[in-house]
Every structure is written in structure tokens, then in C-alpha cells.
Design a protein around this motif. Structure first.
Motif, PDB file in Angstrom:
ATOM      1  N   ARG A 241       0.746  -1.245  -0.030  1.00 14.93           N
ATOM      2  CA  ARG A 241       0.202  -0.150  -0.051  1.00 14.93           C
ATOM      3  C   ARG A 241       0.952   1.228   0.245  1.00 14.93           C
TER       4      ARG A 241
ATOM      5  N   TYR B 149      -6.696   1.063  -7.692  1.00 15.35           N
ATOM      6  CA  TYR B 149      -5.249   1.321  -7.849  1.00 15.35           C
ATOM      7  C   TYR B 149      -5.208   1.283  -9.424  1.00 15.35           C
ATOM      8  N   VAL B 260      -7.584   3.358   0.071  1.00 16.57           N
ATOM      9  CA  VAL B 260      -6.625   3.451  -1.283  1.00 16.57           C
ATOM     10  C   VAL B 260      -6.258   4.926  -1.423  1.00 16.57           C
TER      11      VAL B 260
END
Lengths: 282, 313
Positions: A241, B149, B260
């Protein structure tokens, strides 16, 4: 029962027509092979730390590169298939059993139906991911606790489908006929109703399997799932991440494997649905 | 009609109580001491004893639940272990970004997905239809954070059109706010678009076979009018139902999407709470999200009564 069983037996011809299902079975088969034969597929120990070799791009030695402590990403991703498949299949099986039992009881016993359905409505009002988080956060992560948490979160949907099928089956003339000739309720449920709930159950269970894999990856990604020591796709992505802008492969390889596996399960589910067409059951 | 509305609103009350009961019970059916969980990992024996006193563990379970539920109804969700402040304040602080992302996602999804479903049903079996059905399967299969992503990689890292991460509140201007919402909302909408497009297509396929559509064609109504006025109107109820039910998926997705894109919303709060093992926050967030979900679906049911006069409970 003749209808759907006969359709299932004619499966090869269905497969030729249903390209989606064929693709799904092929992809899923590949993932199962990855999971079963992980040690034989050119992998090394997925947990072996090697700080000298950290953050390496993909190369002949490390096909997918290495992560921030030098673990081989390819090995981790291949071993990750085990976690995903174990969670998906065990949740689907446990949910199918529990959902079948609850659905049969709720659909057959009028006095309990109201109470059970209200409870199921309430369970379904809690978003599955959050219910699973609330449970795993209490239990501390382990493979078993993730499986139990996701099973609890997904069972109501199956119970509801089974109950719906039972209710519609009860109205059919052959059930009425069995009642008229004096068959006991137990016999009607087990012999006449249960087998006919199976096609809908199987289809729903395949969707639960796909959903369980996604929920597991979300839980692990958030740090509420499988312990970080076990390589699961969610865990590998969680590791990547903070690094993904520099090394996107840490996210993209496990992401691609996860997406392909879930897609395969969904394609198999859609194929089963078309093959067993629950509409014919009504 | 007023009677209907009142009856439907009252019917939501037992559901809320049951949802509360389930969330409350989780703490007690799990193995381990609830007082230790609520007090947190670093609590001293004295603090645990205080928490035990406050939880009233010596009282009967149902009485404890009633007292707890009464406090929840007044907005008291307990104290955070880590921050020591009321959970309700922490949630109020973080609710803005989450609601922004979710509303934007809903708006975007409906605008994209309904026409997609209509077109697919119109040309059933054709290329458009296959494309829409295929996209829906992909939308269901690729987890939201994976989409996040991919989008961030293309539009933020490579093209640099949009910010990679972060959130700008509306108070800093409309455009910065919208800009920070685009990627998270599009990400979160993938699953929702798949869901809405699929149900729109399926419902419209049924509706288009009905007699009144043939009548409309016979009297010379244009294709657009038939699809988007005559047919869509009758497909409204299932579509709105799915929009309401899909909020559950949206909530689950929002938690991940926020992590995210580093958006300081409820998802981020949950993520931090998981890391800190701050159970009161987790319980509070689950409770707030679940109650909102029940209320969204209550509103959906009330909308039925408005849009479809045939519906009677």
C-alpha cells in the motif's frame, strides 16, 4: 427433479455452447493447480526474508520482483491462491449447510418463519464487510476466525433463497398430493422439497464463494483478516500500500490473481444458473 | 396514503432494534472478557474494573441491552479507547468525506448505469448488450480497491490529471472538492454500475414484452420515448430497490476505497481503529452504517408509494 438432473447430465453439450462457463472452469482449474502444487511451481519459501534483495523489480530470478523485506513476490502470490480458495470454498460450503437448514425450517414451519425472517432481515441490514470486521476485530485474526466471520455475514442471503424456493415448492400440486396421501411433514421436506432446493442453493453458493474471496481480501487489506505472517492476496496488497507508486507490481500481481479467481467463480456461477435455470423449477 | 407511510415507518423500528441487538450481542458471544475488549489492550486492571462497572456486566443481558440502546438512540456511542473522546464526535468529524464520496458515487452510477441497461435491453443479444453484460461480470469480479489502484495508476501516476490521494472539503472550493472526489467515486461506482445496469436490463426486457409497449409502438411513439418514458417508468421499482440494497455493497467498498485514496472519512477511522484495536469505534461505525442502511431502504420503500400507486402494504 428429472428436469435439472437430466440437464446436468447433458453437461458436455452445454459446455460447448457456454463459453463463459468453460473459461471459468479453465481459470478456476488453473488456480486450484497453483494452490495444490504451489511448492512445485518454481516457488521458494514465501516467508523467507532476504533484506539484501529487497524491492527488486521482476527478473529471471524473481519473476514478480521482491517486496520490502526481500520476499519473493511470485512465490507469495502463488501460495496466496491457497488462502483465497480455502476461504472461498469453506465459506460457501458452511453457508450452504447453515442456509439450507435455516431456510428449510423457516419455509416449512409457519410459526417460526416470522421470527427467523425478521432476524435475517436484521442480519442483512448490516453490510457484510462491516459485520465481518466487527467479528474479526474481536477475535484477533486467524484463518478460522475469518472463515467463521464471513460465513456469519453471508449465510442470511442463502437462507433467504432456500426459504423462497421452499415456499414456492410447497404450492406445487405434487406436494399437495403427498400431503393428501398422508406423507409426514418430515418426509415431504426431506424427500420432495430438499432435493429441489439444491439447484438454487448451488448457484447461490457459488456467488457466496466469490463474495467471500472479495471480503477476505478486503479484511486482510484493512488489517482485520488473515494474520500478516500468512501470504494472502489481501495481505500482499496491504504490504504494497505505501510503496505502490514506486513499485506497482506489489499491488498488481496479487490484484490480477484475485480478480481472475473471482471472475472464474462468477463465470462458473452464471454457467450453473443458466444450466440449472431456476425458472424451470417454479 | 399517510397511513401507509406511517405504517411503513413504524415497521422499520423493530428492524432497528434487532440490528442493534445483533451488534450489541457480538461483543458478548465472542470468547473473551467484554470489559477487556472495551478498555483496550493497554488498560490497567483498575481501568478494566471501571469499564466493567460502566458496562454493568452484573445486570441481566436484556436490561443491559435496553440501557445501551437507549443511550445509542440519544447519540451516545461510548468513548474511544485511544482518543478518550466520544465515538459520536469522532464519527461526526469524519462523516463529511464519506457521505460526499457515496453521494457522488450514487449520482455517477445512476447516470451511467440506467442508460447502459436500457440500451442493452433495447438491443438484446446484440453487441451493445454483450458489452454491457460483460462489463457487469467484470464489475462484480474485480474488487473495488483493485479498480482504485488501476485508475490511480493511469489518471494520477501516469497522466497526472487528478490527485493521487487526499480529500479537499467543500469549504476549500467546489472544484478542488470535486477533483478530489472523482477517482474515489468512479472506483466505488464500478460494482454499483454493474448491479444497476444488470437489473435495469433484466427488468426492461420483461417490460418491453408487455402489451402497452406494443400499443405505444402502434400509435407511433418514437424509440426514445418508448424506452426512456414508457418502459423505464414501469421498470422503476426494481431499479430503485437495487439502488437501495446496493448501498450495503457501497458501504463495504467505501471503507476500502478511502484507504486506497487516503480519504479521512469513516473508512479511515475504521482502519485506524482496527490497527489500534479500538473496539468502541468499530462498534459505533458498524452501528451508524447499518442504521443508515435501514433508513435508506425505508426511504426507498416510501418512494415506491410515490412512484407506483399500485403498491399497497
Amino acid at each position: 427433479m428429472g428436469g435439472p438432473a437430466a440437464t446436468a447430465l447433458r453437461a458436455p453439450s452445454v459446455w460447448r455452447r457456454d463459453k463463459g462457463m468453460t473459461l471459468g472452469v479453465a481459470l478456476l482449474g488453473t488456480m486450484v493447480i497453483c494452490a495444490l502444487f504451489a511448492p512445485l511451481l518454481g516457488t521458494v519459501d514465501p516467508t523467507a526474508i532476504n533484506p539484501v534483495n529487497r524491492l527488486k523489480p521482476p527478473s529471471a530470478e524473481h519473476w514478480f520482483g521482491t517486496d520490502m523485506v526481500g520476499r519473493d513476490l511470485y512465490s507469495r502470490v502463488i501460495y496466496g491462491a491457497r488462502v483465497s480458495l480455502i476461504v472461498g470454498l469453506s465459506v460457501a460450503a458452511l453457508c450452504a449447510l447453515a442456509g439450507l437448514a435455516i431456510g428449510l425450517v423457516s419455509g416449512s414451519i409457519r410459526q417460526l418463519d416470522g421470527v427467523i425472517m425478521r432476524l435475517i432481515d436484521a442480519m442483512m441490514s448490516i453490510p457484510p464487510v462491516l459485520l465481518a470486521i466487527a467479528l474479526t476485530a474481536l477475535w484477533r485474526g486467524s484463518l478460522v476466525s475469518v472463515i467463521v466471520a464471513v460465513t456469519l455475514a453471508e449465510t442470511p442471503s442463502i437462507a433467504r433463497v432456500v426459504r423462497g424456493t421452499v415456499l414456492s415448492l410447497r404450492e406445487l400440486p405434487y406436494v399437495e398430493a403427498s400431503t393428501a396421501v398422508g406423507a409426514s411433514m418430515m418426509r415431504i421436506i426431506l424427500v420432495h422439497i430438499l432435493p429441489n432446493t439444491l439447484p438454487a442453493l448451488l448457484v447461490q453458493a457459488s456467488y457466496v464463494c466469490a463474495s467471500a474471496m472479495i471480503v477476505e481480501s478486503i479484511l486482510s487489506f484493512l488489517g482485520a483478516g488473515i494474520p500478516p505472517s500468512i501470504p494472502s492476496w489481501g495481505n500482499i496488497m496491504a504490504d504494497g500500500r505505501s510503496l505502490w507508486l514506486v513499485l506497482p507490481q506489489i499491488i498488481f500481481f496479487p490484484a490480477a490473481f484475485l480478480s481472475i479467481t473471482v471472475l472464474a467463480v462468477n463465470l462458473v456461477g452464471d454457467g450453473l444458473r443458466d444450466m440449472l435455470d431456476p425458472r424451470q423449477m417454479k | 396514503m399517510l397511513g401507509l407511510v406511517v405504517r411503513r415507518v413504524l415497521a422499520a423500528v423493530p428492524v432497528l432494534v434487532l440490528v442493534g441487538l445483533i451488534i450489541f450481542s457480538i461483543l458478548y458471544v465472542a470468547p473473551g472478557d467484554p470489559a477487556v475488549v472495551i478498555a483496550g489492550d493497554r488498560a490497567s486492571a483498575e481501568e478494566i474494573a471501571q469499564v466493567r462497572e460502566a458496562l454493568g456486566l452484573n445486570k441481566p443481558f436484556l436490561l443491559r441491552f435496553v440501557e445501551w440502546f437507549w443511550r445509542v438512540m440519544q447519540g451516545d456511542l461510548g468513548l474511544s479507547v485511544f482518543h478518550g473522546t466520544p465515538v459520536s464526535e469522532l464519527i461526526l468529524d469524519r462523516v463529511g468525506p464519506t457521505v460526499s464520496v457515496m453521494l457522488m458515487t450514487m449520482l455517477f452510477s445512476v447516470v451511467i448505469a440506467v442508460p447502459m441497461g436500457v440500451l442493452a435491453a433495447w438491443r438484446a443479444g446484440g453487441l451493445t448488450d454483450k458489452l454491457v453484460v460483460g462489463l457487469a461480470v467484470i464489475g462484480f469480479s474485480v474488487p473495488v480497491f483493485v479498480f482504485g489502484y488501476i485508475l490511480a495508476f493511469i489518471f494520477a501516476r501516469e497522466l497526472q490529471w487528478l490527485p493521487v490521494q487526499g480529500y479537499k472539503p467543500l469549504s476549500e472550493g467546489l472544484w478542488p472538492w470535486l477533483r478530489s472526489l472523482i477517482l474515489p467515486s468512479v472506483t466505488l461506482s464500478t460494482l454499483y454500475v454493474a448491479l444497476i445496469a444488470r437489473i435495469t436490463r433484466a427488468t426492461l426486457l420483461d417490460v418491453l414484452e408487455q402489451d402497452y409497449i406494443r400499443t405505444a409502438r402502434a400509435k407511433g411513439a418514437g424509440q426514445f420515448t418508448i424506452l426512456f418514458v414508457h418502459a423505464l417508468k414501469n421498470a422503476g421499482v426494481p431499479i430503485i430497490t437495487v439502488i437501495g440494497l446496493g448501498v450495503a455493497l457501497l458501504i463495504g467498498g467505501a471503507v476500502v476505497t478511502e484507504s486506497v485514496f487516503a480519504i479521512p472519512g469513516l473508512g479511515r477511522l475504521t482502519l485506524d481503529a482496527i490497527a489500534m484495536r479500538d473496539y468502541p469505534i468499530i462498534q459505533g461505525v458498524v452501528l451508524v452504517f447499518s442504521f443508515s442502511y435501514v433508513i435508506v431502504n425505508l426511504i426507498v420503500d416510501l418512494l415506491y408509494i410515490l412512484i407506483d400507486p399500485r403498491i399497497r402494504y
